[in-house]
Design an enzyme around this catalytic site. Structure first.
Site, mmCIF file in Angstrom:
data_model
loop_
_atom_site.group_PDB
_atom_site.id
_atom_site.type_symbol
_atom_site.label_atom_id
_atom_site.label_comp_id
_atom_site.label_asym_id
_atom_site.label_seq_id
_atom_site.Cartn_x
_atom_site.Cartn_y
_atom_site.Cartn_z
ATOM 1 C CG ASP A 160 -0.099 -3.978 2.732
ATOM 2 O OD1 ASP A 160 -0.214 -3.373 1.653
ATOM 3 O OD2 ASP A 160 0.287 -3.423 3.768
ATOM 4 N N GLY A 205 -14.244 -19.820 -10.925
ATOM 5 C CA GLY A 205 -15.140 -19.242 -11.920
ATOM 6 C C GLY A 205 -16.598 -19.183 -11.507
ATOM 7 N N GLY A 231 5.107 6.160 8.124
ATOM 8 C CA GLY A 231 6.290 5.735 7.398
ATOM 9 C C GLY A 231 6.900 4.438 7.884
ATOM 10 C CB SER A 251 3.513 0.691 6.435
ATOM 11 O OG SER A 251 2.395 0.624 7.271
ATOM 12 C CG HIS A 289 -0.362 0.358 2.505
ATOM 13 N ND1 HIS A 289 0.249 -0.564 3.322
ATOM 14 C CD2 HIS A 289 -0.258 1.555 3.156
ATOM 15 C CE1 HIS A 289 0.689 0.025 4.417
ATOM 16 N NE2 HIS A 289 0.399 1.312 4.343
#
Length: 298
Positions: free
Chosen positions: A80, A206, A153, A155, A50
Protein backbone atom coordinates in the site's frame (compact mmCIF):
# COMPACT_ATOMS: atom_id res chain seq x y z
CA UNK A 1 -0.77 19.09 38.04
CA UNK A 2 -1.79 22.03 35.83
CA UNK A 3 1.87 22.81 35.15
CA UNK A 4 2.59 19.21 34.20
CA UNK A 5 -0.33 19.10 31.80
CA UNK A 6 0.65 22.42 30.29
CA UNK A 7 4.22 21.22 29.74
CA UNK A 8 2.99 17.99 28.20
CA UNK A 9 0.60 19.88 25.94
CA UNK A 10 3.35 22.26 24.81
CA UNK A 11 5.65 19.32 24.11
CA UNK A 12 3.04 17.69 21.89
CA UNK A 13 2.49 20.94 20.00
CA UNK A 14 6.26 21.30 19.52
CA UNK A 15 6.50 17.76 18.14
CA UNK A 16 3.74 18.49 15.63
CA UNK A 17 5.44 21.76 14.64
CA UNK A 18 8.71 19.90 14.11
CA UNK A 19 7.15 17.39 11.70
CA UNK A 20 4.33 19.31 10.00
CA UNK A 21 6.54 20.81 7.27
CA UNK A 22 7.19 17.28 6.01
CA UNK A 23 3.51 16.45 5.47
CA UNK A 24 1.80 17.27 2.17
CA UNK A 25 -1.72 16.96 0.78
CA UNK A 26 -2.27 14.38 -1.97
CA UNK A 27 -4.99 15.33 -4.44
CA UNK A 28 -5.40 12.10 -6.40
CA UNK A 29 -9.03 11.12 -5.86
CA UNK A 30 -12.26 12.89 -6.53
CA UNK A 31 -13.90 13.38 -3.15
CA UNK A 32 -11.46 13.27 -0.25
CA UNK A 33 -7.85 14.36 -0.37
CA UNK A 34 -5.25 12.32 1.51
CA UNK A 35 -1.77 12.83 2.92
CA UNK A 36 1.81 12.18 1.92
CA UNK A 37 5.33 12.48 3.31
CA UNK A 38 8.16 14.42 1.70
CA UNK A 39 10.85 11.93 0.67
CA UNK A 40 13.37 14.30 -0.90
CA UNK A 41 13.86 18.02 -1.40
CA UNK A 42 13.38 17.76 -5.18
CA UNK A 43 9.71 16.85 -4.94
CA UNK A 44 9.56 13.10 -4.33
CA UNK A 45 6.61 12.23 -2.09
CA UNK A 46 5.60 8.86 -0.63
CA UNK A 47 1.94 8.18 0.08
CA UNK A 48 -0.53 5.31 0.33
CA UNK A 49 -1.28 3.39 -2.84
CA UNK A 50 -5.01 3.19 -2.22
CA UNK A 51 -5.50 6.97 -2.09
CA UNK A 52 -4.11 7.43 -5.62
CA UNK A 53 -7.21 6.65 -7.65
CA UNK A 54 -6.00 8.19 -10.90
CA UNK A 55 -2.74 8.27 -12.82
CA UNK A 56 -3.18 11.76 -14.27
CA UNK A 57 -4.32 15.13 -12.97
CA UNK A 58 -2.58 14.59 -9.64
CA UNK A 59 -1.67 17.57 -7.47
CA UNK A 60 0.26 17.91 -4.22
CA UNK A 61 -0.62 20.53 -1.62
CA UNK A 62 2.56 21.99 -0.15
CA UNK A 63 3.18 22.68 3.56
CA UNK A 64 3.64 26.38 2.86
CA UNK A 65 0.41 26.64 0.90
CA UNK A 66 -0.53 26.25 -2.73
CA UNK A 67 -0.82 23.18 -4.92
CA UNK A 68 1.50 21.92 -7.66
CA UNK A 69 1.12 19.23 -10.35
CA UNK A 70 2.60 15.81 -9.66
CA UNK A 71 3.21 12.64 -11.64
CA UNK A 72 2.91 9.05 -10.48
CA UNK A 73 6.34 7.41 -10.33
CA UNK A 74 5.07 3.99 -9.29
CA UNK A 75 2.97 2.09 -6.80
CA UNK A 76 2.92 -1.19 -4.93
CA UNK A 77 -0.47 -2.50 -3.89
CA UNK A 78 0.94 -5.27 -1.68
CA UNK A 79 2.53 -2.78 0.74
CA UNK A 80 0.00 0.00 0.00
CA UNK A 81 2.74 2.43 -0.98
CA UNK A 82 2.96 4.87 -3.87
CA UNK A 83 5.53 7.43 -4.99
CA UNK A 84 4.76 10.78 -6.60
CA UNK A 85 7.05 13.43 -8.04
CA UNK A 86 5.75 16.94 -7.44
CA UNK A 87 6.86 19.94 -9.46
CA UNK A 88 8.48 21.52 -6.43
CA UNK A 89 11.89 22.05 -4.92
CA UNK A 90 13.25 23.00 -1.55
CA UNK A 91 10.96 20.60 0.30
CA UNK A 92 12.07 19.34 3.70
CA UNK A 93 12.10 15.58 4.34
CA UNK A 94 11.60 14.36 7.90
CA UNK A 95 14.04 12.75 10.25
CA UNK A 96 13.26 9.07 9.70
CA UNK A 97 13.85 6.37 12.31
CA UNK A 98 13.33 2.65 12.59
CA UNK A 99 10.65 1.59 15.08
CA UNK A 100 13.10 -0.59 16.99
CA UNK A 101 13.11 1.73 20.01
CA UNK A 102 9.32 1.74 20.28
CA UNK A 103 7.55 -0.27 22.94
CA UNK A 104 3.91 -1.12 23.47
CA UNK A 105 2.45 1.81 25.36
CA UNK A 106 4.73 4.48 23.90
CA UNK A 107 2.98 7.66 22.81
CA UNK A 108 2.86 8.39 19.09
CA UNK A 109 1.27 11.02 16.86
CA UNK A 110 -0.39 10.49 13.50
CA UNK A 111 -0.27 13.52 11.23
CA UNK A 112 -2.32 14.27 8.14
CA UNK A 113 -2.97 17.10 5.74
CA UNK A 114 -6.23 16.37 3.91
CA UNK A 115 -6.94 20.12 3.96
CA UNK A 116 -4.86 23.26 4.00
CA UNK A 117 -3.38 22.81 7.47
CA UNK A 118 -1.82 19.88 9.26
CA UNK A 119 -3.95 17.77 11.59
CA UNK A 120 -2.83 15.49 14.39
CA UNK A 121 -4.16 12.72 16.59
CA UNK A 122 -2.52 11.17 19.65
CA UNK A 123 -2.38 7.50 20.57
CA UNK A 124 -0.18 4.72 21.80
CA UNK A 125 1.60 1.79 20.24
CA UNK A 126 -0.86 -1.02 20.86
CA UNK A 127 1.00 -3.94 19.27
CA UNK A 128 4.52 -4.64 18.02
CA UNK A 129 5.81 -7.73 16.32
CA UNK A 130 8.44 -9.17 14.05
CA UNK A 131 8.22 -9.30 10.28
CA UNK A 132 4.86 -10.41 8.92
CA UNK A 133 3.17 -11.17 5.63
CA UNK A 134 0.26 -8.98 4.54
CA UNK A 135 -2.89 -10.55 3.07
CA UNK A 136 -1.57 -9.47 -0.35
CA UNK A 137 1.67 -11.39 0.08
CA UNK A 138 4.17 -8.63 0.97
CA UNK A 139 6.57 -9.06 3.85
CA UNK A 140 6.85 -6.04 6.16
CA UNK A 141 9.86 -6.00 8.44
CA UNK A 142 7.79 -5.12 11.54
CA UNK A 143 4.18 -5.37 12.67
CA UNK A 144 3.28 -1.94 14.07
CA UNK A 145 -0.27 -1.29 15.25
CA UNK A 146 -1.51 1.79 17.07
CA UNK A 147 -4.78 2.95 18.56
CA UNK A 148 -4.64 6.33 16.83
CA UNK A 149 -7.88 7.37 15.17
CA UNK A 150 -7.33 7.29 11.42
CA UNK A 151 -9.47 10.25 10.47
CA UNK A 152 -10.53 10.53 6.81
CA UNK A 153 -7.57 11.68 4.75
CA UNK A 154 -4.87 10.58 7.21
CA UNK A 155 -3.76 7.58 5.13
CA UNK A 156 -0.36 8.26 3.61
CA UNK A 157 0.69 10.49 6.49
CA UNK A 158 3.45 9.85 9.03
CA UNK A 159 3.53 8.19 12.42
CA UNK A 160 5.73 10.34 14.63
CA UNK A 161 7.46 9.22 17.81
CA UNK A 162 7.96 11.34 20.93
CA UNK A 163 11.24 12.67 19.54
CA UNK A 164 9.58 14.05 16.42
CA UNK A 165 11.00 11.35 14.14
CA UNK A 166 8.90 9.59 11.51
CA UNK A 167 8.88 5.83 12.08
CA UNK A 168 6.56 4.89 9.23
CA UNK A 169 3.60 5.63 7.00
CA UNK A 170 0.03 5.16 8.23
CA UNK A 171 -2.53 3.21 6.26
CA UNK A 172 -6.05 1.96 6.81
CA UNK A 173 -5.98 -0.45 3.86
CA UNK A 174 -3.67 -3.32 4.82
CA UNK A 175 -6.03 -4.80 7.43
CA UNK A 176 -9.65 -3.73 7.60
CA UNK A 177 -10.51 -1.90 10.80
CA UNK A 178 -6.92 -1.82 12.07
CA UNK A 179 -4.62 1.22 12.17
CA UNK A 180 -1.31 -0.06 10.84
CA UNK A 181 1.95 1.66 10.04
CA UNK A 182 4.31 0.56 7.28
CA UNK A 183 7.68 0.82 9.07
CA UNK A 184 10.45 2.98 7.69
CA UNK A 185 12.77 0.16 6.51
CA UNK A 186 9.96 -1.24 4.34
CA UNK A 187 9.05 2.24 3.09
CA UNK A 188 12.68 2.89 2.14
CA UNK A 189 13.01 -0.42 0.29
CA UNK A 190 9.82 0.08 -1.70
CA UNK A 191 10.52 3.74 -2.51
CA UNK A 192 13.98 2.88 -3.79
CA UNK A 193 12.54 0.11 -5.99
CA UNK A 194 9.85 2.39 -7.39
CA UNK A 195 12.31 5.19 -8.11
CA UNK A 196 14.67 2.78 -9.85
CA UNK A 197 12.20 0.64 -11.79
CA UNK A 198 8.75 2.23 -11.56
CA UNK A 199 7.50 -0.93 -9.87
CA UNK A 200 8.49 -3.41 -7.21
CA UNK A 201 10.02 -6.36 -8.98
CA UNK A 202 8.88 -9.69 -7.61
CA UNK A 203 10.07 -13.21 -8.14
CA UNK A 204 8.13 -15.60 -10.36
CA UNK A 205 7.82 -19.37 -10.09
CA UNK A 206 4.93 -19.99 -12.47
CA UNK A 207 2.65 -22.35 -10.57
CA UNK A 208 -0.94 -22.32 -9.41
CA UNK A 209 -1.29 -24.08 -6.09
CA UNK A 210 -3.56 -24.63 -3.13
CA UNK A 211 -2.84 -25.57 0.49
CA UNK A 212 -2.99 -29.24 1.36
CA UNK A 213 -2.43 -31.16 4.58
CA UNK A 214 0.49 -33.58 4.60
CA UNK A 215 0.23 -37.15 5.92
CA UNK A 216 1.50 -37.49 9.46
CA UNK A 217 4.70 -39.33 8.48
CA UNK A 218 5.63 -36.71 5.87
CA UNK A 219 4.69 -33.86 8.19
CA UNK A 220 7.14 -35.19 10.75
CA UNK A 221 9.84 -35.60 8.12
CA UNK A 222 9.63 -32.07 6.69
CA UNK A 223 8.70 -30.37 9.96
CA UNK A 224 5.40 -28.84 8.84
CA UNK A 225 1.81 -29.96 8.54
CA UNK A 226 0.86 -28.31 5.24
CA UNK A 227 2.31 -27.53 1.83
CA UNK A 228 1.11 -26.26 -1.56
CA UNK A 229 -0.35 -28.75 -4.04
CA UNK A 230 0.63 -27.77 -7.58
CA UNK A 231 -2.53 -27.53 -9.70
CA UNK A 232 -1.00 -25.93 -12.80
CA UNK A 233 2.44 -25.14 -14.20
CA UNK A 234 2.79 -22.28 -16.67
CA UNK A 235 4.42 -23.14 -19.99
CA UNK A 236 8.03 -21.99 -20.16
CA UNK A 237 7.98 -20.90 -16.53
CA UNK A 238 10.87 -21.36 -14.07
CA UNK A 239 8.88 -24.15 -12.42
CA UNK A 240 8.44 -26.05 -15.69
CA UNK A 241 12.10 -25.63 -16.59
CA UNK A 242 13.04 -26.97 -13.15
CA UNK A 243 10.90 -30.07 -13.64
CA UNK A 244 7.94 -29.31 -11.37
CA UNK A 245 4.96 -31.56 -12.15
CA UNK A 246 1.24 -31.43 -11.49
CA UNK A 247 0.51 -33.08 -8.15
CA UNK A 248 3.81 -32.09 -6.57
CA UNK A 249 3.51 -30.53 -3.13
CA UNK A 250 5.84 -27.59 -2.55
CA UNK A 251 7.07 -27.42 1.04
CA UNK A 252 10.05 -25.06 0.81
CA UNK A 253 11.81 -22.50 -1.35
CA UNK A 254 15.25 -21.01 -0.85
CA UNK A 255 15.58 -22.67 2.54
CA UNK A 256 12.32 -21.16 3.81
CA UNK A 257 9.25 -23.28 4.65
CA UNK A 258 6.24 -22.86 2.39
CA UNK A 259 2.96 -23.78 4.04
CA UNK A 260 0.52 -21.33 2.42
CA UNK A 261 0.19 -19.09 -0.62
CA UNK A 262 1.16 -15.90 1.23
CA UNK A 263 4.37 -17.56 2.46
CA UNK A 264 5.30 -18.50 -1.11
CA UNK A 265 4.65 -14.93 -2.28
CA UNK A 266 6.67 -13.54 0.60
CA UNK A 267 9.65 -15.76 -0.18
CA UNK A 268 9.48 -14.85 -3.87
CA UNK A 269 9.39 -11.15 -3.08
CA UNK A 270 12.66 -11.44 -1.20
CA UNK A 271 14.48 -13.70 -3.64
CA UNK A 272 16.93 -12.11 -6.02
CA UNK A 273 15.59 -12.39 -9.55
CA UNK A 274 17.84 -14.65 -11.60
CA UNK A 275 19.16 -16.50 -8.56
CA UNK A 276 19.25 -20.29 -8.47
CA UNK A 277 17.58 -21.58 -5.31
CA UNK A 278 16.48 -24.90 -3.91
CA UNK A 279 12.84 -25.91 -4.33
CA UNK A 280 11.78 -28.56 -1.83
CA UNK A 281 8.75 -30.64 -2.73
CA UNK A 282 7.00 -33.94 -2.11
CA UNK A 283 6.42 -36.26 -5.08
CA UNK A 284 4.97 -39.72 -4.74
CA UNK A 285 5.48 -39.67 -1.00
CA UNK A 286 9.17 -38.81 -1.32
CA UNK A 287 10.87 -35.52 -0.48
CA UNK A 288 12.86 -34.11 -3.39
CA UNK A 289 15.06 -31.09 -4.01
CA UNK A 290 15.04 -29.27 -7.35
CA UNK A 291 17.10 -26.28 -8.46
CA UNK A 292 15.03 -23.44 -9.89
CA UNK A 293 16.09 -20.11 -11.40
CA UNK A 294 13.67 -17.47 -10.13
CA UNK A 295 12.15 -15.34 -12.86
CA UNK A 296 10.58 -11.89 -12.75
CA UNK A 297 6.83 -11.58 -12.31
CA UNK A 298 5.36 -10.59 -15.71
Amino acid sequence: MAGTLTSFSEALAATVAQAEHTVVRVEARSRLYASGIVWSADGVVVTAHHVVERDEGIHVGLPGGGSVPATLVGRDATTDLGVLRAEASGLVPPAWATPDALKVGHLVLALGRPGESVRATLGIVSALGDSWVTPTGARLDRYLQTDVVMYPGFSGGPLVDAGGRVVGLNTSALLRGVSLTVPYPTVRQVVEELLAHGKVRRGYLGVSAQPVRLPAALAGQVGQETGLLVAAVASGSPAELAGVLLGDVVVGLGGQPVRAIDELLAVLSGVQIGATVSLRLVRGGQVRELSVVIGEQP
